[in-house]
Design a protein around this motif. Structure first.
Motif, PDB file in Angstrom:
ATOM      1  N   GLN A 176      39.229  45.480  46.490  1.00 17.36           N
ATOM      2  CA  GLN A 176      38.851  44.149  46.830  1.00 17.36           C
ATOM      3  C   GLN A 176      37.998  43.547  45.555  1.00 17.36           C
ATOM      4  N   SER A 202      41.661  42.711  53.419  1.00 16.62           N
ATOM      5  CA  SER A 202      40.832  41.681  53.792  1.00 16.62           C
ATOM      6  C   SER A 202      39.635  42.267  54.635  1.00 16.62           C
ATOM      7  N   ASN A 203      38.609  41.390  54.988  1.00 18.36           N
ATOM      8  CA  ASN A 203      37.721  41.941  56.036  1.00 18.36           C
ATOM      9  C   ASN A 203      38.157  41.499  57.580  1.00 18.36           C
ATOM     10  N   LYS A 232      39.723  40.267  43.825  1.00 18.46           N
ATOM     11  CA  LYS A 232      38.744  39.155  43.488  1.00 18.46           C
ATOM     12  C   LYS A 232      38.671  38.640  41.982  1.00 18.46           C
TER      13      LYS A 232
END
Length: 329
Positions: free
Chosen positions: A120, A15-16, A124
């Motif tokens: 990522q 995650s960010n 997604k």
């Protein structure tokens, strides 16, 4: 304080909200750094140039970012970037004098940043299709080992009597404006050809590719190469990295605040050679891709399967001089 190794692949945390290097929580999901450093993008006006992802989608160089704590960036990454930028500014001589571990860390950070973005994007896409994201255990293991070694940036990690990478560096007669970049993240192989130099690095082979190519490298490493010669050598290394059939294993030994990494023997329990057989046609396909700038086709390259086309050595095995190559640079 005991050493703390961050293992993002254990919880699959991409995650960010967490720093890519340390795992610490970030104050904002906008706390990020560029994968390709700004100094390099500015030097070659890369910001808006296309960068192809593994799923064939296109990003730009400036789109590629990774979450990083401001203090981690300031304390560890910015000094590394400054050292590498200074070395690159001085061309071949500067890069040759740079500590190879710093070059490994810099290349490792760049490749891991691409891996992070690929994961990522994969997560997604799979979630949009209502599926769980999955990767092979071998790839997870390999990427996890790279991340472990990357943490030599921010804590005292020692490689015990081994080098985790192979590095090849040459003087190359490049065009001043040329930015020659190539990577293969599954084999963790990287090539960069800019200014008056070219380098190739295999990040997770414990020096196996350096040993595999040592005879040829010794013959040409002190010469100034034509770009097509550098690309030929790069093709050889990218192909041998594909043929390398071991998954390196390590003993991780935390001792107080320090971590010692000991490489297990690559041969292990197998009597199989470390590299699969070299297939001339497959190598020719790799070389055709590396020689795209000059338009050589596969049938020209492997017309004589016993002696595929080469700009490094003639049919007698003698070195071809750069001055004897009448091709554009």
């Amino acid at each position: 304080m005991a050493a703390r190794i961050y293992k993002p692949f254990d919880l699959f945390n991409f995650s960010n909200r967490n720093c890519f290097l340390t795992g610490q929580a970030l104050s904002s999901t906008e706390e990020k750094i560029q994968v390709f450093p700004q100094w390099l993008m500015s030097m070659y006006a890369l910001e808006d140039k296309p960068f192809k992802m593994l799923d064939e989608s296109m990003a730009t160089y400036k789109d590629l970012k990774i979450p990083c704590a401001a203090n981690v960036n300031e304390q560890y990454l910015e000094p590394l970037e400054a050292d590498v930028a200074n070395a690159f500014a001085n061309g071949y001589k500067g890069v040759k004098s740079l500590d190879s571990l710093k070059l490994f860390q810099w290349v490792g950070k760049l490749l891991y940043g691409i891996i992070f973005n690929e994961i990522q994007a994969g997560i997604k896409m799979q979630h949009a299709q209502g599926e769980e994201f999955s990767m092979s255990q071998a790839i997870i293991h390999k990427f996890g080992q790279l991340h472990l070694m990357l943490q030599s940036l921010n804590q005292p990690i020692h490689f015990e009597d081994f080098t985790p990478y192979s590095l090849f560096l040459f003087q190359v007669d490049n065009q001043p404006e040329e930015f020659g970049y190539r990577d293969e993240i599954n084999t963790q192989t990287f090539a960069l050809r800019i200014k008056d130099f070219g380098l190739v690095m295999c990040l997770q082979d414990n020096g196996a590719n350096a040993r595999y190519h040592q005879k040829i490298y010794k013959q040409i490493k002190d010469d100034r190469l034509h770009p097509i010669q550098f690309e030929e050598f790069s093709a050889r290394v990218f192909y041998s990295a594909y043929l390398f059939n071991r998954l390196p294993e390590y003993n991780i030994l935390p001792v107080g605040e320090e971590v010692y990494i000991e490489a297990m023997p690559l041969r292990g329990m197998s009597s199989k050679p470390l590299f699969d057989d070299w297939i001339v046609k497959t190598y020719g396909q790799v070389l055709e891709n590396f020689w795209k700038n000059w338009g050589f086709l596969l049938f020209e390259i492997i017309k004589d399967p016993e002696h595929p086309k080469s700009f490094l050595f003639n049919a007698d095995g003698n070195r071809i001089s750069t001055e004897d190559i009448n091709l554009p640079r």
